[in-house]
Design a protein around this motif. Structure first.
Motif, PDB file in Angstrom:
ATOM      1  N   ILE A  45       0.866  -1.171   0.000  1.00 18.44           N
ATOM      2  CA  ILE A  45       0.000   0.000   0.000  1.00 18.44           C
ATOM      3  C   ILE A  45       0.908   1.228   0.000  1.00 18.44           C
ATOM      4  O   ILE A  45       1.658   1.450   0.948  1.00 18.44           O
ATOM      5  CB  ILE A  45      -0.924   0.023   1.234  1.00 18.44           C
ATOM      6  CG1 ILE A  45      -1.729  -1.281   1.334  1.00 18.44           C
ATOM      7  CG2 ILE A  45      -1.843   1.235   1.195  1.00 18.44           C
ATOM      8  CD1 ILE A  45      -2.714  -1.500   0.209  1.00 18.44           C
ATOM      9  N   ASP A  46       0.835   2.024  -1.065  1.00 18.33           N
ATOM     10  CA  ASP A  46       1.769   3.132  -1.234  1.00 18.33           C
ATOM     11  C   ASP A  46       1.058   4.475  -1.211  1.00 18.33           C
ATOM     12  O   ASP A  46       0.109   4.705  -1.966  1.00 18.33           O
ATOM     13  CB  ASP A  46       2.512   2.991  -2.563  1.00 18.33           C
ATOM     14  CG  ASP A  46       3.475   4.143  -2.798  1.00 18.33           C
ATOM     15  OD1 ASP A  46       4.575   4.117  -2.223  1.00 18.33           O
ATOM     16  OD2 ASP A  46       3.115   5.074  -3.549  1.00 18.33           O
ATOM     17  N   THR A  47       1.534   5.382  -0.363  1.00 15.81           N
ATOM     18  CA  THR A  47       1.007   6.733  -0.280  1.00 15.81           C
ATOM     19  C   THR A  47       2.184   7.705  -0.200  1.00 15.81           C
ATOM     20  O   THR A  47       3.326   7.339  -0.473  1.00 15.81           O
ATOM     21  CB  THR A  47       0.042   6.883   0.926  1.00 15.81           C
ATOM     22  OG1 THR A  47      -0.468   8.220   0.968  1.00 15.81           O
ATOM     23  CG2 THR A  47       0.736   6.567   2.241  1.00 15.81           C
ATOM     24  N   ALA A  48       1.908   8.955   0.161  1.00 15.57           N
ATOM     25  CA  ALA A  48       2.967   9.954   0.333  1.00 15.57           C
ATOM     26  C   ALA A  48       2.423  11.075   1.195  1.00 15.57           C
ATOM     27  O   ALA A  48       1.221  11.379   1.167  1.00 15.57           O
ATOM     28  CB  ALA A  48       3.423  10.510  -1.019  1.00 15.57           C
ATOM     29  N   ASP A  49       3.307  11.693   1.943  1.00 18.81           N
ATOM     30  CA  ASP A  49       2.836  12.792   2.799  1.00 18.81           C
ATOM     31  C   ASP A  49       2.321  13.964   1.971  1.00 18.81           C
ATOM     32  O   ASP A  49       1.463  14.729   2.419  1.00 18.81           O
ATOM     33  CB  ASP A  49       3.928  13.233   3.777  1.00 18.81           C
ATOM     34  CG  ASP A  49       5.199  13.760   3.115  1.00 18.81           C
ATOM     35  OD1 ASP A  49       5.273  13.785   1.857  1.00 18.81           O
ATOM     36  OD2 ASP A  49       6.123  14.149   3.849  1.00 18.81           O
ATOM     37  N   ASN A  56      -4.281  12.145   2.525  1.00 14.94           N
ATOM     38  CA  ASN A  56      -4.241  10.799   1.970  1.00 14.94           C
ATOM     39  C   ASN A  56      -3.668   9.812   2.979  1.00 14.94           C
ATOM     40  O   ASN A  56      -4.188   8.698   3.146  1.00 14.94           O
ATOM     41  CB  ASN A  56      -3.421  10.792   0.674  1.00 14.94           C
ATOM     42  CG  ASN A  56      -3.609   9.535  -0.138  1.00 14.94           C
ATOM     43  OD1 ASN A  56      -2.939   8.540   0.086  1.00 14.94           O
ATOM     44  ND2 ASN A  56      -4.529   9.583  -1.087  1.00 14.94           N
ATOM     45  N   GLU A  57      -2.595  10.202   3.662  1.00 13.12           N
ATOM     46  CA  GLU A  57      -2.035   9.342   4.702  1.00 13.12           C
ATOM     47  C   GLU A  57      -3.071   9.060   5.792  1.00 13.12           C
ATOM     48  O   GLU A  57      -3.159   7.944   6.302  1.00 13.12           O
ATOM     49  CB  GLU A  57      -0.791   9.981   5.319  1.00 13.12           C
ATOM     50  CG  GLU A  57       0.447   9.903   4.449  1.00 13.12           C
ATOM     51  CD  GLU A  57       1.687  10.412   5.150  1.00 13.12           C
ATOM     52  OE1 GLU A  57       2.787   9.880   4.901  1.00 13.12           O
ATOM     53  OE2 GLU A  57       1.570  11.362   5.968  1.00 13.12           O
ATOM     54  N   LYS A  58      -3.854  10.068   6.151  1.00 13.90           N
ATOM     55  CA  LYS A  58      -4.884   9.871   7.173  1.00 13.90           C
ATOM     56  C   LYS A  58      -5.929   8.862   6.709  1.00 13.90           C
ATOM     57  O   LYS A  58      -6.361   7.988   7.484  1.00 13.90           O
ATOM     58  CB  LYS A  58      -5.560  11.198   7.520  1.00 13.90           C
ATOM     59  CG  LYS A  58      -4.681  12.164   8.295  1.00 13.90           C
ATOM     60  CD  LYS A  58      -5.443  13.445   8.626  1.00 13.90           C
ATOM     61  CE  LYS A  58      -4.578  14.424   9.408  1.00 13.90           C
ATOM     62  NZ  LYS A  58      -5.318  15.683   9.712  1.00 13.90           N
ATOM     63  N   LEU A  59      -6.355   8.962   5.446  1.00 14.97           N
ATOM     64  CA  LEU A  59      -7.315   8.002   4.894  1.00 14.97           C
ATOM     65  C   LEU A  59      -6.757   6.588   4.954  1.00 14.97           C
ATOM     66  O   LEU A  59      -7.448   5.642   5.349  1.00 14.97           O
ATOM     67  CB  LEU A  59      -7.646   8.359   3.446  1.00 14.97           C
ATOM     68  CG  LEU A  59      -8.557   9.558   3.180  1.00 14.97           C
ATOM     69  CD1 LEU A  59      -8.653   9.804   1.673  1.00 14.97           C
ATOM     70  CD2 LEU A  59      -9.944   9.325   3.759  1.00 14.97           C
ATOM     71  N   VAL A  60      -5.509   6.456   4.534  1.00 14.04           N
ATOM     72  CA  VAL A  60      -4.871   5.137   4.525  1.00 14.04           C
ATOM     73  C   VAL A  60      -4.757   4.594   5.947  1.00 14.04           C
ATOM     74  O   VAL A  60      -5.061   3.426   6.212  1.00 14.04           O
ATOM     75  CB  VAL A  60      -3.478   5.216   3.859  1.00 14.04           C
ATOM     76  CG1 VAL A  60      -2.723   3.906   4.032  1.00 14.04           C
ATOM     77  CG2 VAL A  60      -3.625   5.560   2.375  1.00 14.04           C
ATOM     78  N   GLY A  61      -4.347   5.444   6.868  1.00 12.87           N
ATOM     79  CA  GLY A  61      -4.199   5.015   8.249  1.00 12.87           C
ATOM     80  C   GLY A  61      -5.510   4.530   8.848  1.00 12.87           C
ATOM     81  O   GLY A  61      -5.553   3.500   9.537  1.00 12.87           O
ATOM     82  N   LYS A  62      -6.592   5.245   8.594  1.00 12.59           N
ATOM     83  CA  LYS A  62      -7.892   4.840   9.122  1.00 12.59           C
ATOM     84  C   LYS A  62      -8.353   3.529   8.505  1.00 12.59           C
ATOM     85  O   LYS A  62      -8.912   2.667   9.188  1.00 12.59           O
ATOM     86  CB  LYS A  62      -8.921   5.939   8.882  1.00 12.59           C
ATOM     87  CG  LYS A  62      -8.702   7.179   9.730  1.00 12.59           C
ATOM     88  CD  LYS A  62      -9.718   8.266   9.423  1.00 12.59           C
ATOM     89  CE  LYS A  62      -9.493   9.497  10.297  1.00 12.59           C
ATOM     90  NZ  LYS A  62     -10.450  10.594   9.984  1.00 12.59           N
TER      91      LYS A  62
END
Length: 302
Positions: A45-49, A56-62
């Motif tokens: 699962i790849d995102t970026a700050d 986006n990081e918050k969405l992924v974290g949740k």
């Protein structure tokens, strides 16, 4: 879903990952997309700050709450926006990286990042200082491994020579074969490639034959060239989806551990992950190379 080792690390990544930049801001929909990916065997699962300035990081974290151990979580650092009113600037200092990681950890709701990537890079960066920052974060247990996201040959060569990176993220598809010049060298250093943009903004899908086809072309391909290419691909597809063939192409080289198409719907995740059941023959790969351009990076070279 087949798993591949990422570089010399112990990280095992699915050959098809999920790039999260395309996630919409709707939390429920984003969660459904990520959960579907995990259910289909996706581990990376790849995102970026920088994506949506931290949202986006918050969405992924949740979405990963209660499922964190099911994935290899990757994010990126280097672009700073917290001190400017609009946009962002490149700020790859050691101090900033060591500060930014704490913010990413908080947004992602985790106490470690599996793969922390430098989000860009130039030959004029303080490269040794950047490497020290990543090595410090590894020693502190805040990250497991680190890599870079770069298409610049001179930058890539320096990190291969001077660092312990395990991965290089590069745009790579049938319409952008520039990385092929460097794949053997990257593999020889025990580093893996993460291929982003494998569908070339949708140009390598059945959409090319619909009213939704792009009128802009892609890189040095005009729309008519893309259309002609996809007609040839369709002729040998034997019932396979064109997007599946395109997703398989970057994976033909052993240096490429995974490719990370984005998805803005659960249906796209379903479609993309089915490419894990498709193979390309050596003959098909050879034809694809005959039908496309072997281009090269003409800037940022020694």
């Amino acid at each position: 879903m087949r798993l591949n080792r990422l570089g010399s690390s112990e990280l095992q990544v699915s050959e098809l990952g999920l790039g999260c930049m395309s996630l919409r801001s709707d939390e429920k929909e984003a969660t459904k997309i990520i959960h579907k990916a995990l259910d289909k065997g996706v581990t990376l699962i790849d995102t970026a700050d920088l994506y949506d300035f931290g949202k986006n990081e918050k969405l992924v974290g949740k979405a990963l709450k209660g499922k964190r151990e099911q994935c290899v979580l990757a994010t990126k650092v280097g672009n700073r926006w917290d001190h400017v009113e609009e946009g962002w600037e490149w700020a790859p200092s050691k101090d900033y990286i060591k500060t930014a990681v704490k913010h990413s950890l908080q947004r992602l709701g985790t106490d470690y990042i599996d793969l922390y990537q430098l989000h860009g890079g130039t030959i004029n960066d303080p490269i040794d200082e950047i490497i020290e920052a990543f090595e410090d974060l590894k020693a502190e247990g805040l990250i497991r491994e680190y890599g870079i996201s770069s298409i610049r040959p001179n930058v890539i060569k320096e990190y291969l020579k001077r660092s312990n990176i395990v991965s290089i993220m590069m745009q790579y598809s049938l319409l952008d074969r520039r990385p092929e010049e460097w794949l053997n060298m990257i593999q020889a250093h025990g580093v893996s490639v993460i291929a982003r943009g494998p569908l070339a903004k949708g140009n390598l899908t059945d959409r090319i034959f619909t009213g939704k086809a792009s009128e802009k072309g892609f890189l040095d391909y005009v729309p008519s060239e893309i259309n002609d290419l996809m007609i040839k691909v369709k002729d040998i597809s034997d019932g396979r989806m064109l997007s599946h063939l395109a997703l398989r192409y970057p994976l033909h080289h052993p240096a490429v551990a995974t490719t990370i198409p984005g998805a803005s719907s659960v249906e796209q995740v379903d479609d993309n992950t089915e490419a894990s059941n498709v193979d390309l023959s050596d003959e098909e790969i050879s034809l694809f190379k005959q039908w496309t351009k072997q281009t090269y990076y003409d800037k940022h070279r020694d």
